[in-house]
Design a protein around this motif. Structure first.
Motif, short mmCIF file in Angstrom:
data_model
loop_
_atom_site.label_atom_id
_atom_site.label_comp_id
_atom_site.label_asym_id
_atom_site.label_seq_id
_atom_site.Cartn_x
_atom_site.Cartn_y
_atom_site.Cartn_z
N THR A 298 24.13 -1.95 26.35
CA THR A 298 23.59 -0.63 26.02
C THR A 298 24.68 0.33 25.57
O THR A 298 24.46 1.17 24.69
CB THR A 298 22.85 -0.05 27.24
OG1 THR A 298 23.73 -0.06 28.38
CG2 THR A 298 21.61 -0.88 27.57
N ASP A 299 25.88 0.23 26.15
CA ASP A 299 26.98 1.09 25.74
C ASP A 299 27.48 0.73 24.34
O ASP A 299 27.88 1.61 23.57
CB ASP A 299 28.13 1.00 26.74
CG ASP A 299 27.80 1.71 28.05
OD1 ASP A 299 26.71 2.30 28.14
OD2 ASP A 299 28.62 1.64 28.99
N ARG A 312 19.97 -0.35 16.80
CA ARG A 312 18.75 -0.21 17.58
C ARG A 312 18.86 -0.87 18.96
O ARG A 312 18.27 -0.37 19.92
CB ARG A 312 17.57 -0.83 16.82
CG ARG A 312 17.25 -0.15 15.51
CD ARG A 312 16.83 1.30 15.69
NE ARG A 312 15.56 1.43 16.38
CZ ARG A 312 14.36 1.42 15.80
NH1 ARG A 312 14.29 1.27 14.48
NH2 ARG A 312 13.26 1.58 16.50
N ALA A 313 19.55 -1.98 19.04
CA ALA A 313 19.63 -2.69 20.33
C ALA A 313 20.83 -3.62 20.31
O ALA A 313 21.37 -3.95 19.25
CB ALA A 313 18.34 -3.47 20.60
N ALA A 314 21.24 -4.06 21.50
CA ALA A 314 22.35 -5.02 21.64
C ALA A 314 22.05 -5.95 22.81
O ALA A 314 21.31 -5.60 23.74
CB ALA A 314 23.67 -4.29 21.86
N THR A 322 25.23 -9.82 20.33
CA THR A 322 24.38 -9.51 19.18
C THR A 322 24.11 -8.02 19.12
O THR A 322 23.87 -7.37 20.15
CB THR A 322 23.04 -10.26 19.28
OG1 THR A 322 23.28 -11.66 19.43
CG2 THR A 322 22.20 -10.03 18.02
N LEU A 323 24.16 -7.47 17.90
CA LEU A 323 23.84 -6.07 17.65
C LEU A 323 22.84 -6.02 16.50
O LEU A 323 23.06 -6.64 15.46
CB LEU A 323 25.10 -5.28 17.31
CG LEU A 323 24.95 -3.77 17.09
CD1 LEU A 323 24.48 -3.09 18.37
CD2 LEU A 323 26.27 -3.17 16.63
N TRP A 324 21.73 -5.27 16.71
CA TRP A 324 20.70 -5.14 15.68
C TRP A 324 20.88 -3.83 14.92
O TRP A 324 20.96 -2.76 15.52
CB TRP A 324 19.31 -5.16 16.33
CG TRP A 324 18.81 -6.53 16.67
CD1 TRP A 324 18.00 -7.32 15.93
CD2 TRP A 324 19.11 -7.26 17.86
NE1 TRP A 324 17.76 -8.51 16.57
CE2 TRP A 324 18.43 -8.50 17.77
CE3 TRP A 324 19.87 -7.01 19.00
CZ2 TRP A 324 18.50 -9.46 18.76
CZ3 TRP A 324 19.95 -7.96 19.99
CH2 TRP A 324 19.27 -9.18 19.87
N LEU A 325 20.95 -3.93 13.59
CA LEU A 325 21.02 -2.77 12.72
C LEU A 325 19.69 -2.66 11.96
O LEU A 325 19.24 -3.64 11.37
CB LEU A 325 22.17 -2.89 11.72
CG LEU A 325 23.57 -3.06 12.29
CD1 LEU A 325 24.59 -3.14 11.15
CD2 LEU A 325 23.93 -1.94 13.24
#
Length: 691
Positions: A298-299, A312-314, A322-325
């Motif tokens: 979350t950080d 948006r989320a990780a 994973t990181l969502w763009l």
């Protein structure tokens, strides 16, 4: 004169030249050229122009043009002139460069004026129609051009039509009093053709050039209108000056006695877009010594948003982070740069045992790409010991990543000031509409889009539209003045559900008011293989007319079906897309649309389209013909300060208030939602991964 032109032709093709970057200038007609004659030159790719030319008491040309491709120049024009019927003459001018200038050969282009030939069949209509083939050759600051013209560009008839050998249709007389003198059936026809030539000297004073030309236009149509008309000598001289990058001023003396003045604005998306200073990329430090020292998922997502990434989320698994763009509205930064910055943040904050970094891109709930990178390769590139090319060797690209752990809701406000103009009216050179939209969009769940928009109408003169002369019993868009008369109204209010049923398919279901005139229900499917440069789409809609006096009601008796099958083809990098659509339009007419869409850095969008149909069904107006055409430019802007909305300045020159060839203005087309996060944009901007 013919001997002079022959010597000029031999000079153009025989001597080596030095063709270095001198700015091309506009002709009287709004396309690149000298005064009355064209050249084989072009402006920088994507340049948009608009202006007005006044030639004594003879002509007024109001024009808007765009270099849609590096080799294609299009200008939309409306011309007024002394005439017994008092109508103006719209036209579409086009030029296609066939050959770039080289050390031993000239640049070569083919083109025409009034290439579509639309308009009323009145005496003298089509007086400007003509085609040409022109070569240009540059020596230092001097640019020579020589061409052959047909129709209005070849009235003097120096030579027999060289195309006569191809068949009888090329031999017929090109009489401007006949409707057959214009349009595709008249291209390059006529018993005779003529030569034209000219020179442009770019002076030592920056932005100033001097022009001299020989024109082959004898103003045959004007002489038919008025037997006392005298065209003057076929020599023209003038100046072009750019005091600022965005403004061009032209002046001259034409036909020996008529003064000419031209003012034109220019916009180059590669130079004239004000982009905010680029922030430095995130730093990548040493890996955390222990898992406890790493950042939670979350950080990392919150940190990415602080870096102005559309995160948006990780999620962090044992060996993968994973990181969502999910950029709203398509984003303005190069996709690979955003992916690279997201990978840096993951490499800097993930636990030490994580060896793979995944950045998943998408838009409005549609999957774009899921790029998995080696953490070690990212660390080395961030330390200047690697490159994007080396990272690509170990990268893995898939359609999507595993489902994200959560998907926070998003609320966005967009301000869209818009100016639309028509240069296609017989009754008025310029018809315009100015308004502003405030669009509020919410995504409470992944794939669910709720949107509402308020339109404020500022000004218009739509009562000058040609379609007002013959009102339709069941109008499609010819009743546009009634909608523009409202001070404020709900422009859109709809819900859409987007889903990815399989790896290659995307779908959308929509319900509500899609635009200011129509609402209903619609669906769309898009077939798009991950690495393909093509896609297939199908949309079907059942819509009803929204009465202008009731913003939220649908007229139950006005139901109609509309839909299209679409084929998309992308240039490498997906910054340029061509589209072919075939289907049924809002008036019940069947036909096709050709569209070209361009995307530039900073979020600038340029597009052009032309539609031809069989004409609307019985009760709609056929006034204005069967063509629907136009060009549009969208430039993002940021209000700045602490004001949160995003902004887009939209301007377009298109046919307004027509009933033929009208498409539903769907606010969330699948291709537009998916291309900005797709494989083509990622690979096209890959060299900027570590910017």
């Amino acid at each position: 004169m013919n001997r002079v032109l022959l010597v000029l032709a031999l000079t153009i093709v025989s001597l080596p030249a030095r063709a270095e970057g001198l700015e091309a200038t506009l002709s009287d007609w709004g396309t690149v050229g000298l005064l009355q004659t064209p050249t084989a030159r072009g402006m920088p790719d994507g340049t948009v122009t608009a202006g007005l030319t006044a030639l004594g008491g003879l002509h007024r040309h109001l024009f808007a043009g765009a270099h849609l491709l590096p080799s294609l120049d299009i200008a939309l024009r409306n011309s007024t002139y002394p005439s017994w019927h008092g109508l103006s003459e719209p036209g579409v001018d086009a030029k296609l460069r066939l050959l770039r200038e080289g050390p031993w050969w000239p640049a070569l282009a083919v083109g025409g004026r009034d290439v579509t030939g639309t308009g009323l069949d009145l005496p003298g209509k089509g007086r400007f129609a003509g085609e040409y083939l022109v070569a240009s050759r540059r020596w230092w600051d001097v640019d020579l051009s020589l061409g052959i013209g047909w129709g209005g560009l070849g009235d003097y008839g120096h030579v027999r039509n060289p195309l006569r050998a191809l068949g009888g249709r090329f031999k017929r007389d090109r009489d401007p009093a006949n409707a057959s003198s214009r349009g595709p059936e008249a291209w390059f026809t006529g018993e005779r053709a003529a030569l034209f030539s000219g020179v442009e000297w770019h002076t030592p004073l920056e932005g100033l050039s001097v022009k001299l030309e020989y024109s082959a236009d004898s103003f045959r149509a004007q002489q038919q209108d008025d037997p006392d008309f005298r065209p003057g000598i076929p020599m023209n001289a003038g100046l072009a000056y750019r005091p600022w990058r965005w403004l061009e001023v032209g002046a001259g003396v034409e036909q020996g006695s008529r003064a000419m003045l031209r003012l034109a604005a220019r916009f180059d998306p590669r130079e004239d877009t004000d982009t905010p200073p680029r922030a430095p990329p995130p730093m990548v430090g040493a890996r955390p010594a222990a898992p406890e020292a790493a950042l939670p998922a979350t950080d990392i997502a919150a940190l990415a948003r602080l870096h102005r990434l559309p995160a948006r989320a990780a999620r962090i698994d044992k060996h993968n982070a994973t990181l969502w763009l999910d950029p709203a509205g398509g984003g303005t930064a190069p996709l690979a740069r955003e992916v690279g910055r997201a990978a840096r943040l993951l490499a800097d904050g993930a636990p030490p045992e994580v060896e793979w970094l995944t950045v998943a891109t998408g838009s409005a709930g549609l999957d774009g790409t899921a790029l998995t990178l080696s953490r070690r390769a990212v660390e080395q590139a961030a330390a200047k010991r690697g490159s994007p090319e080396e990272i690509w060797r170990t990268a893995r690209v898939e359609r999507s990543a595993a489902p994200p752990p959560d998907w926070p809701a998003r609320l966005a406000l967009t301000i869209i000031p818009t100016v639309e103009a028509s240069l296609f009216e017989q009754s008025a050179p310029l018809v315009q509409r100015t308004y502003g939209d405030s669009v509020l969009t919410m995504e409470p769940l992944r794939g669910l889009v709720l949107s509402g928009g308020l339109r404020i109408n500022v000004s218009h003169n739509l009562h000058l539209l040609d379609t007002n002369a013959l009102p339709a019993a069941e109008p499609v868009r010819s009743d546009l003045p009634l909608y523009a008369d409202r001070g404020a109204a709900v422009e859109r209010l709809y819900a859409a559900w987007l889903a990815v049923p399989s790896e290659r398919w995307g779908t959308r279901l929509s319900l509500g008011h899609f635009e200011e005139m129509f609402g209903g229900v619609g669906g769309e499917a898009l077939y798009r293989p991950l690495t393909a440069r093509w896609a297939l789409g199908l949309d079907l809609n059942r819509v009803w007319k929204r009465p202008p006096d009731d913003a939220l009601r649908l007229a139950p008796e006005s139901g109609r079906n509309t839909g299209h099958a679409s084929f998309y083809w992308e240039a490498p990098g997906a910054a340029t897309t061509g589209v072919l659509r075939l289907g049924r339009y809002l008036g019940g007419d069947w036909g096709g649309t050709l569209e070209l869409m361009r995307a530039f850095d900073g979020g600038v969008r340029l597009s052009a389209q032309v539609t031809w149909t069989e004409g609307p069904e019985g009760a709609q107006s056929r006034y204005g013909g069967r063509l629907e055409q136009g060009i549009a430019l969208t430039v993002p802007f940021s209000p700045g300060g602490s004001w949160p909305p995003a902004g887009r300045l939209a301007t377009a020159v298109r046919t307004l208030g027509r009933d033929a060839g009208q498409q539903l203005r769907q606010p969330l087309p699948l291709y537009d939602a998916s291309v900005s996060a797709g494989y083509g944009r990622l690979t096209g901007s890959w060299p900027r991964l570590m910017d």
